[in-house]
Design a protein around this motif. Structure first.
Motif, PDB file in Angstrom:
ATOM      1  N   VAL A  76      27.677   1.951  20.765  1.00  0.00           N
ATOM      2  CA  VAL A  76      28.120   0.942  20.291  1.00  0.00           C
ATOM      3  C   VAL A  76      27.836  -0.502  21.216  1.00  0.00           C
ATOM      4  O   VAL A  76      27.336  -1.355  20.515  1.00  0.00           O
ATOM      5  N   PRO A  77      28.047  -0.478  22.408  1.00  0.00           N
ATOM      6  CA  PRO A  77      27.799  -1.514  23.357  1.00  0.00           C
ATOM      7  C   PRO A  77      26.341  -2.019  23.236  1.00  0.00           C
ATOM      8  O   PRO A  77      25.645  -3.152  23.068  1.00  0.00           O
ATOM      9  N   TYR A  79      24.092  -1.085  21.083  1.00  0.00           N
ATOM     10  CA  TYR A  79      23.601  -1.640  19.688  1.00  0.00           C
ATOM     11  C   TYR A  79      24.080  -3.112  19.442  1.00  0.00           C
ATOM     12  O   TYR A  79      23.434  -4.157  19.055  1.00  0.00           O
ATOM     13  N   LEU A  80      25.438  -3.470  19.752  1.00  0.00           N
ATOM     14  CA  LEU A  80      25.837  -4.965  19.481  1.00  0.00           C
ATOM     15  C   LEU A  80      25.210  -5.664  20.580  1.00  0.00           C
ATOM     16  O   LEU A  80      24.677  -6.918  20.130  1.00  0.00           O
ATOM     17  N   VAL A  81      24.937  -5.327  21.871  1.00  0.00           N
ATOM     18  CA  VAL A  81      24.094  -6.233  22.695  1.00  0.00           C
ATOM     19  C   VAL A  81      22.662  -6.486  22.411  1.00  0.00           C
ATOM     20  O   VAL A  81      22.095  -7.566  22.108  1.00  0.00           O
ATOM     21  N   VAL A  83      21.626  -6.495  18.973  1.00  0.00           N
ATOM     22  CA  VAL A  83      21.722  -7.360  17.880  1.00  0.00           C
ATOM     23  C   VAL A  83      21.774  -8.727  18.349  1.00  0.00           C
ATOM     24  O   VAL A  83      21.183  -9.425  18.013  1.00  0.00           O
ATOM     25  N   LEU A  84      22.833  -8.981  19.335  1.00  0.00           N
ATOM     26  CA  LEU A  84      23.055 -10.156  19.813  1.00  0.00           C
ATOM     27  C   LEU A  84      21.823 -10.837  20.470  1.00  0.00           C
ATOM     28  O   LEU A  84      21.279 -12.035  20.182  1.00  0.00           O
ATOM     29  N   MET A 123      23.333   4.704  17.263  1.00  0.00           N
ATOM     30  CA  MET A 123      24.489   4.037  16.820  1.00  0.00           C
ATOM     31  C   MET A 123      24.415   4.877  15.453  1.00  0.00           C
ATOM     32  O   MET A 123      25.815   5.074  15.328  1.00  0.00           O
ATOM     33  N   TYR A 127      28.011   7.082  14.728  1.00  0.00           N
ATOM     34  CA  TYR A 127      28.789   6.564  13.509  1.00  0.00           C
ATOM     35  C   TYR A 127      29.000   7.938  12.742  1.00  0.00           C
ATOM     36  O   TYR A 127      30.176   8.084  12.349  1.00  0.00           O
ATOM     37  N   LEU A 146      23.925  -1.060   9.058  1.00  0.00           N
ATOM     38  CA  LEU A 146      23.779  -0.976  10.330  1.00  0.00           C
ATOM     39  C   LEU A 146      22.392  -1.033  10.558  1.00  0.00           C
ATOM     40  O   LEU A 146      21.802  -1.524  11.853  1.00  0.00           O
ATOM     41  N   PRO A 150      19.353  -5.316  12.310  1.00  0.00           N
ATOM     42  CA  PRO A 150      18.354  -5.386  13.281  1.00  0.00           C
ATOM     43  C   PRO A 150      16.827  -5.564  12.561  1.00  0.00           C
ATOM     44  O   PRO A 150      16.121  -6.066  13.080  1.00  0.00           O
TER      45      PRO A 150
END
Lengths: 380, 645
Positions: A76-77, A79-81, A83-84, A123, A127, A146, A150
């Motif tokens: 999760v982290p 993936y989020l990083v 995408v950001l 990710m 999930y 999801l 990206p």
């Protein structure tokens, strides 16, 4: 230091212990092959490729030592990083080669799309693990979103090669998680019809005034160049013309190491990176090309065996998807160099010059090894 | 799609894995089939194409565009000369080849070193030069014994030549061999195909900033080559399109006068046409000979240029930001008129100092100037007047007014390497400094800003552009060196920057008053000695910038004294009634503006407005300069213009 005597054998065992011996042997053969080719294609780059390889193998070792649960916990982290960072690239990234892919973080430029090649399957595997036992159609919709976020951001950069790899990696997780054939079949059909029509009506739609709504101008050029390489002999078509001549003139056994005339005389562009397969085809011929294909098949097969025996749903999905990433890289690259796929920026896995892709690939190998270790640990 | 049991799910997964495996094998089978088709079935065809009669696509490099001044005087041109080049496949045997070649033509150690350097740079070559610029005798000797050297070929190539040597070197710049950094830039512009065959690229100056215009479009020649790589027969030819010519706003004669006026001194000068923003002269002294770079600069030459404490490679006109000193005062006075803080008649009594916040700010003149109105404050450069004015205006208002003149931001001139300088303001200080106590703006700092000292730092081109804007009654153009770009084949012209950037809201009466006061500077004020008996109306302002540090130069007792001296500044425009030229002069460590910088401006204006060359410089200089730095060997083919051969 302690008084314990230094024992080189213990150190070696300690170093090798986390790694799957079969994968290790196969990847060593591939990397060895790569160095033989690099010595011919671009001897000056040997040294820096050795450094790249050292770093990549280190990453592989670290990943292999990590318990697979720990790896999944980063999903999760990461993936989020990722995408950001992709959003940051879209907003204030640097433009290079006509595309906005790089983010300057002061010390160096980073290419966030590269992270997504591993982060997306990770990710999605995470999930599906959360939803294990109750996976329904809704979950595939969520997973699809999801994946789409990206991929969409990377397509917009535009970086078709990486978008393709990330989309493929995500798709394989969906596929292994049991995506319905009812959904796969129409997409596959549409792809066949699309490709068929491009090939069939190539003459008409490649006219300069025709605008391909979904693709950038240069991407259109690459597809059209594939259909008629002679239309752009100094530009992209040159790559395909030269690389097919190089491969074809290699014959059954090749012209011999460092004796490729096409490679050395008529200069294959980017012969040390994306087009290194042309060097292989010319100097080692059909035999050498088949040997490489065989090594890839063996590597992917080993990945499948690990996936089959993997203890949890997430590790199964991850192992399967990572193996298929290797396949995608290898197939797309060799297909493009031999002139059956359009030129997209995909390197030959474990062989092309360049550190970034090598690190990503070795990280994938390390994940496979970690999954393999998890099986032993649960058996114990 | 839901699964009842993990066991069933596992079954399902394994089935999917087998399907994926099957798909993979099919794809790889297609690949292997493709390899078989290329390498076995069609082997003969490809083998023939590769070995016997290869069709090679030879790029034809276009002629690089010329650079000429506003009167058509050539500043950068091409000439063809013969080179000896090693053919591909033999690069590693170079040492042996050199030894044998030595008996035919002279090969120096430098040639060998350069060859190795070129080879190290990672580029795909069709051939690598050993010797460039062969004389006719050398070519004849080589051709007679050519059979001994199958791996070497004579080629005619175009070379870049800067006939005026060091003149305007910082403006024109130079080209050099393409390196890795250039290559990434070429790729970024998607120009790889167009640069196939091109060996040189613009590195600095106009050669760099107008690279896209100057380069042209590469042509293609399809030739049959034998197994050794030599062309046997031409099959088809798409001619190249020559690069566009650059016609500058620069005036070569004026540039010559300006550079000569500096002599051995360091400094910079920018002269601008107020009605267009066109740069008439741009000097950064000392200069260097750009011809040194074209063929790869030797280590000694490079070290000499790079390690010199005078920094000849630095373009001071664009990058050297200094406090403007008193040249700031006319702008301050205009700000006072525009904001209504002062009228021209309002006078102050100057005791020779100004007390503010417990600190005493001094005037240059001990005892003060007495009663000073706005005209006197400019003509005689009275500090006290501006200390008080700065306090009344406040830093925010000063910064806003000066910003509209372009001070403290890049002018956008068409040469790279500009510094933005510093337009001091509380906002700037907040962003510039880290520590909280440094971020605060002190009222006392406004006082020094008022006389052009303190944090103020502007480049010569910013000052020149601001003065030109003043001369043009507030119409501001982006300064530019290229007047128009000319297509060689069609003759079509594209004019650069024809439209003004900004029109400042200034009252004509205010501007005229400032101009009158600046004219007074040269009649009875600080510039009167330099402009004694001047036959045209000229407005000016002297300035002196304090030097704070040595800026990285190594400490040497002998030099320090001179390098700690103040910088001398002068701005001017003329004729006052209809300005044709505006300029800013900076003489590093020149002392007072009236002593070093103003006389340089006088020489320039005399030449530009009256056609008078300074004494001691022969009129015949015009043609002599052609021969100065031309490295063209005797008997080489004649220089070519931009047309295709």
């Amino acid at each position: 230091m302690t008084g314990r005597r230094f024992d080189p054998r213990r150190l070696l065992v300690g170093l090798l212990e986390p790694m799957d011996p079969i994968l290790l042997v196969l990847v060593s053969l591939l990397l060895g092959y790569a160095f033989v080719l690099m010595a011919s294609a671009s001897p000056v780059r040997m040294e820096s490729q050795m450094i790249n390889t050292g770093v990549a193998v280190g990453v592989m070792w670290v990943a292999a030592r990590m318990p697979v649960q720990r790896i999944l916990a980063t999903a999760v982290p990461l993936y989020l990083v990722g995408v950001l960072l992709l959003i940051a690239v879209a907003l204030f990234g640097e433009t290079s080669k006509g595309a906005q892919r790089w983010l300057n973080v002061g010390i160096s430029r980073i290419q966030p799309s590269e992270i997504m090649k591993i982060a997306v399957p990770l990710m999605l595997a995470w999930y599906f693990q959360q939803r294990e036992g109750a996976i329904g159609a809704r979950d595939f919709v969520v997973a699809f979103v999801l994946l789409l976020v990206p991929v969409g951001l990377i397509v917009k950069q535009p970086d078709l090669g990486t978008a393709l790899l990330v989309a493929a990696a995500g798709f394989f997780v969906l596929f292994f998680a049991g995506l319905s054939w009812k959904l796969i079949a129409p997409v596959a059909l549409a792809a066949i019809v699309g490709i068929g029509s491009i090939v069939g009506f190539g003459d008409r739609i490649c006219q300069p005034e025709v605008d391909w709504v979904v693709l950038h101008g240069y991407q259109k050029n690459r597809v059209c160049t594939l259909l008629d390489p002679s239309s752009d002999p100094l530009g992209k078509g040159f790559h395909i013309i030269q690389s097919t001549i190089a491969i074809g003139s290699g014959g059954m056994a090749g012209k011999g190491w460092r004796d490729g005339t096409q490679t050395h005389l008529a200069f294959i562009p980017e012969r040390h990176t994306d087009f290194i397969f042309a060097v292989l085809g010319e100097e080692f011929g059909f035999v050498g090309a088949c040997l490489l294909v065989f090594l890839y098949i063996a590597l992917i097969a080993r990945g499948f065996i690990i996936a089959m025996a993997a203890p949890t749903l997430a590790s199964r999905l991850l192992a399967g998807a990572v193996s298929m990433i290797f396949f995608t890289y290898a197939f797309v690259n060799m297909g493009m160099v031999s002139g059956i796929l359009p030129v997209v920026g995909v390197p030959l896995p474990f062989v092309s010059y360049g550190g970034t892709a090598l690190v990503t690939l070795c990280l994938g190998l390390g994940i496979l090894m970690s999954v393999q270790r998890a099986r032993f640990l649960t058996q114990k | 799609m839901t699964f009842d049991a993990p066991e069933q799910e596992l079954q399902h997964f394994r089935r999917r894995l087998l399907i994926a495996g099957g798909f993979m094998l099919v794809c790889f089978a297609v690949l292997v089939a493709r390899f078989g088709w290329l390498q076995i079935s069609r082997y003969d065809y490809y083998h023939t194409r590769a070995e016997d009669n290869r069709i090679a696509l030879v790029p034809i490099v276009p002629n690089r565009g010329l650079i000429v001044d506003r009167n058509g005087e050539v500043l950068a041109r091409n000439y063809a000369a013969y080179t000896l080049e090693v053919l591909p496949g033999h690069f590693r045997e170079a040492d042996a080849i050199f030894d044998r070649l030595q008996t035919v033509v002279e090969i120096t150690q430098r040639d060998r070193r350069r060859y190795r350097k070129i080879l190290e740079e990672s580029r795909n070559f069709d051939s690598v030069p050993i010797r460039t610029r062969l004389s006719d005798a050398e070519v004849a000797r080589f051709v007679a014994r050519r059979f001994e050297f199958p791996e070497v070929e004579v080629k005619a190539r175009l070379f870049r030549d800067y006939p005026n040597g060091a003149l305007a070197a910082h403006v024109i710049g130079y080209i050099g061999r393409i390196n890795d950094r250039d290559l990434t830039r070429i790729e970024a512009r998607d120009q790889e195909a167009n640069y196939r065959g091109t060996e040189h690229i613009g590195k600095v100056g106009l050669e760099q900033s107008y690279e896209g215009e100057l380069h042209g479009i590469t042509g293609v020649e399809e030739v049959e080559v034998d197994a050794g790589g030599r062309a046997v027969r031409q099959l088809r030819r798409t001619p190249p399109t020559s690069g566009n010519n650059l016609v500058l706003t620069l005036d070569r004669g004026l540039q010559q006068v300006a550079e000569a006026a500096f002599g051995e001194r360091r400094g910079a000068l920018v002269a601008i046409e107020p009605s267009s923003g066109g740069v008439l002269a741009m000097v950064s002294a000392p200069s260097y000979d750009p011809n040194l770079f074209v063929d790869g600069i030797s280590t000694q030459d490079w070290d000499a240029l790079n390690n010199s404490p005078d920094h000849p490679l630095l373009n001071r006109a664009l990058s050297s930001a200094n406090p403007p000193g008193s040249t700031f005062k006319p702008f301050m006075a205009l700000a006072a008129l525009t904001t209504g803080k002062r009228t021209p008649e309002q006078a102050i009594s100057d005791p020779g100092y100004f007390d503010f916040g417990g600190h005493r700010f001094r005037d240059d003149k001990v005892g003060g100037h007495g009663m000073v109105d706005m005209y006197d404050s400019i003509a005689f450069s009275c500090n006290t007047y501006y200390y008080r004015l700065a306090a009344d205006l406040g830093i925010e208002q000063i910064a806003e007014f000066m910003g509209r003149f372009g001070l403290g931001s890049k002018t956008g001139v068409d040469i790279e390497g500009e510094s933005s300088g510093v337009l001091p303001s509380p906002e700037w200080k907040r962003q510039r400094f880290r520590r909280a106590e440094q971020k605060k703006w002190f009222a006392g700092e406004t006082i020094s800003v008022g006389i052009g000292q303190g944090y103020n730092a502007y480049t010569p081109i910013q000052l020149a552009s601001a003065v030109a804007t003043l001369a043009a009654d507030g119409v501001r153009f982006r300064p530019h060196v290229v007047r128009y770009v000319e297509d060689v084949s069609t003759g079509a012209r594209r004019v650069i920057e024809p439209e003004p950037l900004d029109r400042l809201p200034l009252a004509k009466t205010h501007v005229d008053f400032i101009k009158q006061a600046m004219e007074g500077v040269n009649i009875e004020g600080t510039g009167r000695r330099a402009f004694a008996n001047v036959p045209y109306r000229v407005a000016g302002k002297t300035g002196t910038a304090q030097v704070f540090s040595l800026r990285g130069a190594t400490y040497r007792a002998k030099d320090v004294k001179e390098r700690l001296r103040d910088h001398s500044l002068y701005v001017a425009f003329a004729p006052v009634e209809a300005p044709r030229i505006a300029l800013a002069v900076l003489v590093e460590n020149g002392g007072f503006g009236s002593q070093a910088a103003a006389p340089i401006a006088r020489q320039l204006l005399d030449y530009y407005l009256l056609g008078i060359r300074p004494a001691g410089e022969a009129e015949a200089d015009e043609d002599a300069s052609d021969a100065v730095a031309s490295p063209r060997p005797a008997g080489a083919p004649q220089p070519r213009t931009g047309d295709t051969p």
